[in-house]
Design a protein around this motif. Structure first.
Motif, PDB file in Angstrom:
ATOM      1  N   UNK A 274      -4.672 -14.375   3.569  1.00  0.00           N
ATOM      2  CA  UNK A 274      -4.007 -13.110   3.236  1.00  0.00           C
ATOM      3  C   UNK A 274      -4.339 -12.680   1.815  1.00  0.00           C
ATOM      4  N   UNK A 275      -4.357 -13.644   0.887  1.00  0.00           N
ATOM      5  CA  UNK A 275      -4.733 -13.317  -0.489  1.00  0.00           C
ATOM      6  C   UNK A 275      -6.174 -12.829  -0.559  1.00  0.00           C
ATOM      7  N   UNK A 276      -7.054 -13.402   0.251  1.00  0.00           N
ATOM      8  CA  UNK A 276      -8.452 -12.968   0.261  1.00  0.00           C
ATOM      9  C   UNK A 276      -8.564 -11.510   0.676  1.00  0.00           C
ATOM     10  N   UNK A 277      -7.794 -11.117   1.699  1.00  0.00           N
ATOM     11  CA  UNK A 277      -7.812  -9.728   2.153  1.00  0.00           C
ATOM     12  C   UNK A 277      -7.174  -8.811   1.113  1.00  0.00           C
ATOM     13  N   UNK A 278      -6.072  -9.260   0.512  1.00  0.00           N
ATOM     14  CA  UNK A 278      -5.396  -8.451  -0.502  1.00  0.00           C
ATOM     15  C   UNK A 278      -6.313  -8.183  -1.696  1.00  0.00           C
ATOM     16  N   UNK A 279      -7.124  -9.168  -2.081  1.00  0.00           N
ATOM     17  CA  UNK A 279      -7.934  -9.045  -3.286  1.00  0.00           C
ATOM     18  C   UNK A 279      -8.891  -7.864  -3.221  1.00  0.00           C
ATOM     19  N   UNK A 280      -9.571  -7.691  -2.082  1.00  0.00           N
ATOM     20  CA  UNK A 280     -10.525  -6.587  -1.993  1.00  0.00           C
ATOM     21  C   UNK A 280      -9.809  -5.245  -2.036  1.00  0.00           C
ATOM     22  N   UNK A 281      -8.684  -5.123  -1.280  1.00  0.00           N
ATOM     23  CA  UNK A 281      -7.930  -3.868  -1.301  1.00  0.00           C
ATOM     24  C   UNK A 281      -7.388  -3.579  -2.696  1.00  0.00           C
ATOM     25  N   UNK A 282      -6.884  -4.608  -3.371  1.00  0.00           N
ATOM     26  CA  UNK A 282      -6.341  -4.432  -4.706  1.00  0.00           C
ATOM     27  C   UNK A 282      -7.435  -4.063  -5.704  1.00  0.00           C
ATOM     28  N   UNK A 283      -8.557  -4.800  -5.646  1.00  0.00           N
ATOM     29  CA  UNK A 283      -9.648  -4.520  -6.573  1.00  0.00           C
ATOM     30  C   UNK A 283     -10.223  -3.128  -6.403  1.00  0.00           C
ATOM     31  N   UNK A 284     -10.243  -2.638  -5.153  1.00  0.00           N
ATOM     32  CA  UNK A 284     -10.767  -1.297  -4.891  1.00  0.00           C
ATOM     33  C   UNK A 284      -9.824  -0.213  -5.391  1.00  0.00           C
ATOM     34  N   UNK A 285      -8.520  -0.417  -5.201  1.00  0.00           N
ATOM     35  CA  UNK A 285      -7.555   0.634  -5.558  1.00  0.00           C
ATOM     36  C   UNK A 285      -7.105   0.570  -7.014  1.00  0.00           C
TER      37      UNK A 285
ATOM     38  N   UNK B 122      -2.581 -10.005   7.882  1.00  0.00           N
ATOM     39  CA  UNK B 122      -3.750  -9.572   7.120  1.00  0.00           C
ATOM     40  C   UNK B 122      -3.714  -8.069   6.873  1.00  0.00           C
ATOM     41  N   UNK B 123      -3.323  -7.303   7.895  1.00  0.00           N
ATOM     42  CA  UNK B 123      -3.217  -5.860   7.721  1.00  0.00           C
ATOM     43  C   UNK B 123      -2.142  -5.485   6.711  1.00  0.00           C
ATOM     44  N   UNK B 124      -1.038  -6.206   6.733  1.00  0.00           N
ATOM     45  CA  UNK B 124       0.026  -5.945   5.766  1.00  0.00           C
ATOM     46  C   UNK B 124      -0.453  -6.187   4.342  1.00  0.00           C
ATOM     47  N   UNK B 125      -1.153  -7.286   4.120  1.00  0.00           N
ATOM     48  CA  UNK B 125      -1.618  -7.604   2.773  1.00  0.00           C
ATOM     49  C   UNK B 125      -2.644  -6.591   2.281  1.00  0.00           C
ATOM     50  N   UNK B 126      -3.496  -6.115   3.178  1.00  0.00           N
ATOM     51  CA  UNK B 126      -4.450  -5.075   2.800  1.00  0.00           C
ATOM     52  C   UNK B 126      -3.723  -3.798   2.378  1.00  0.00           C
ATOM     53  N   UNK B 127      -2.687  -3.436   3.137  1.00  0.00           N
ATOM     54  CA  UNK B 127      -1.915  -2.237   2.800  1.00  0.00           C
ATOM     55  C   UNK B 127      -1.152  -2.417   1.498  1.00  0.00           C
ATOM     56  N   UNK B 128      -0.625  -3.612   1.262  1.00  0.00           N
ATOM     57  CA  UNK B 128       0.084  -3.879   0.007  1.00  0.00           C
ATOM     58  C   UNK B 128      -0.869  -3.711  -1.178  1.00  0.00           C
ATOM     59  N   UNK B 129      -2.083  -4.246  -1.044  1.00  0.00           N
ATOM     60  CA  UNK B 129      -3.057  -4.098  -2.121  1.00  0.00           C
ATOM     61  C   UNK B 129      -3.414  -2.649  -2.381  1.00  0.00           C
ATOM     62  N   UNK B 130      -3.566  -1.872  -1.303  1.00  0.00           N
ATOM     63  CA  UNK B 130      -3.897  -0.453  -1.443  1.00  0.00           C
ATOM     64  C   UNK B 130      -2.761   0.321  -2.106  1.00  0.00           C
ATOM     65  N   UNK B 131      -1.518  -0.006  -1.738  1.00  0.00           N
ATOM     66  CA  UNK B 131      -0.368   0.704  -2.304  1.00  0.00           C
ATOM     67  C   UNK B 131      -0.100   0.287  -3.747  1.00  0.00           C
ATOM     68  N   UNK B 132      -0.312  -1.000  -4.042  1.00  0.00           N
ATOM     69  CA  UNK B 132       0.000  -1.513  -5.367  1.00  0.00           C
ATOM     70  C   UNK B 132      -1.049  -1.129  -6.405  1.00  0.00           C
TER      71      UNK B 132
END
Length: 469
Positions: free
Chosen positions: A53-64, A176-186
């Motif tokens: 989950x952290x791996x998925x969050x990292x890309x979304x977070x780094x992009x946003x 995984x989808x939740x963590x991606x969305x959290x990264x995008x929102x955060x």
């Protein structure tokens, strides 16, 4: 949407494993060996899911995170927007061009090994971004981040099928989808706060702590690589990977830079993309060990899942392209309030992800996919028909419905596509799913931006193109 087996109500009650995930399972898709409380992930599985989950969050977070720092970066490097936008484009292009090849490399040479390598590269590249003395080196480090993220995003989803029992795959995909969305929102909020408080270098250091935690969890708890049936005898198709990467890069550039450039520029890029795609298909037919086997792509469920994912992502891009103009021009909201209301979409996706996974486990992935598509259709219809007198609520409420449907669709569709993928092909199929979504987003940005520019005759096309980026 898929003819794959999907767990039904009886399967949903099957407990997840209490057996350590490193022990070879009786079946290459499950590791169920004993009871677990209330159907929750057993202790041996939880740290693996946390790391993935952290791996998925990292890309979304780094992009946003990065877009919020672009004005500061333009000033710091005395560079125009056309140059600093590559800070955002470089990792996206890397992931889009290389995610399928990254998945195939994982299938051939060990998914654990390459997932850890991808995380390590992403972490090192993040530090390099923060230390970059020039804009060119910063963009190069961001491209390296994208290369690491290609392994992270492709192999994280593949590992769900490797470590999670079949009855819990939907919930894991929802996580995984939740963590991606959290990264995008955060990302936008955190990026703005870090830039204002600590400077732009802090923006690129922010992903380092969660990346190190993910490395620690996965290094300790991921099962050791073992040869998958039929995968060890293959060779990596370097020629096919290069041709696919060139074709995808040309297409992505046509859809992004082409909007702000001349007609011949876009036409040339699209021609190069078509030529590269044709050469790729020809190389796959002649290769003894193709990057993507024809037998895999001929599976009806896989083809439908990939095509639907691309189309749905294209539609979702409308909310990012048109939304800011609708809220600011039609309703007269300022930038701060517009950004706050647009964050409703990622927040709804974050809240919906886990329940969507539970629904897929209980009702079956195929049926849940249809529910997600139906909800999306209702949200899109409400967006188009809501009277202007409803104000911002007439946009945000339908947006929440549309995004909730998208989260349900993505979770169920990913579960259905990955359900019966052979162990030796999970990486490449996971990469193809990520590629389909990325291509849909890239295409949607161009198509919806052009459509809105044409429809809004009073808005200069150049301004719309800039805002859409």
């Amino acid at each position: 949407m898929s003819s794959s087996h999907a767990p039904g109500p009886a399967d949903a009650r099957t407990p997840l494993s209490t057996e350590p995930v490193g022990r070879p399972p009786a079946d290459d898709r499950t590791s169920a060996a004993g009871p677990a409380s209330a159907g929750r992930p057993a202790p041996a599985v939880r740290p693996v899911l946390a790391g993935l989950s952290l791996s998925v969050l990292l890309f979304a977070l780094g992009t946003s995170l990065a877009p919020a720092a672009l004005p500061t970066l333009a000033e710091a490097f005395s560079a125009p927007f056309g140059s600093v936008q590559w800070i955002v484009l470089a990792p996206l292009l890397s992931v889009t061009a290389l995610v399928v090849g990254a998945g195939r490399l994982g299938d051939l040479f060990g998914r654990r090994r390459l997932l850890l390598a991808g995380l390590g590269l992403y972490t090192a590249a993040s530090v390099a971004c923060a230390a970059a003395p020039t804009l060119g080196l910063l963009i190069a480090a961001r491209a390296a981040q994208g290369l690491g993220a290609a392994f992270m995003t492709a192999l994280a989803m593949a590992f769900v099928g490797e470590t999670v029992p079949r009855a819990g795959v939907g919930r894991a995909m929802g996580l995984l989808g939740t963590m991606s969305a959290v990264g995008t929102a955060l990302g936008p909020v955190l990026g703005g706060a870090l830039t204002a408080g600590l400077g732009w270098r802090a923006v690129f250091l922010a992903p380092v702590p969660p990346a190190l935690l993910a490395l620690l969890l996965l290094r300790r708890h991921l099962p050791a690589d073992r040869p998958a049936a039929g995968a060890g005898r293959g060779r990596f198709d370097a020629v096919g990977t290069l041709l696919l990467a060139l074709a995808l890069t040309a297409y992505a550039l046509a859809m992004t830079l082409g909007r702000g450039g001349s007609g011949p520029l876009r036409a040339g890029l699209l021609l190069a993309a078509a030529l590269g795609a044709g050469l790729f298909v020809r190389s796959q037919a002649r290769s003894a060990s193709p990057l993507v086997e024809g037998a895999v792509l001929r599976a009806p469920g896989l083809r439908a899942g990939l095509a639907t994912s691309a189309l749905v992502s294209t539609v979702m891009m409308t909310t990012l392209v048109v939304g800011p103009f609708q809220l600011s021009r039609a309703f007269g909201l300022d930038a701060a309030l517009t950004g706050l209301l647009l964050s409703a979409g990622p927040l709804v996706a974050a809240v919906t992800g886990m329940p969507a996974g539970q629904l897929a486990d209980r009702l079956g992935a195929a049926r849940t996919t249809l529910y997600g598509l139906g909800t999306m259709a209702a949200g899109a219809l409400a967006l188009s028909l809501a009277p202007s007198g409803f104000g911002a609520a007439g946009y945000v409420v339908p947006l929440a419905v549309l995004t909730a449907g998208y989260a349900v669709f993505q979770t169920a569709n990913n579960t259905a596509v990955m359900a019966d993928v052979p162990a030796g092909r999970r990486g490449v199929v996971s990469g193809a799913l990520n590629l389909a979504r990325n291509l849909g987003l890239v295409t949607g940005a161009a198509v919806m931006g052009a459509l809105f520019s044409w429809a809004a005759a009073d808005a200069p096309g150049a301004d719309l193109a800039t805002a859409a980026r």
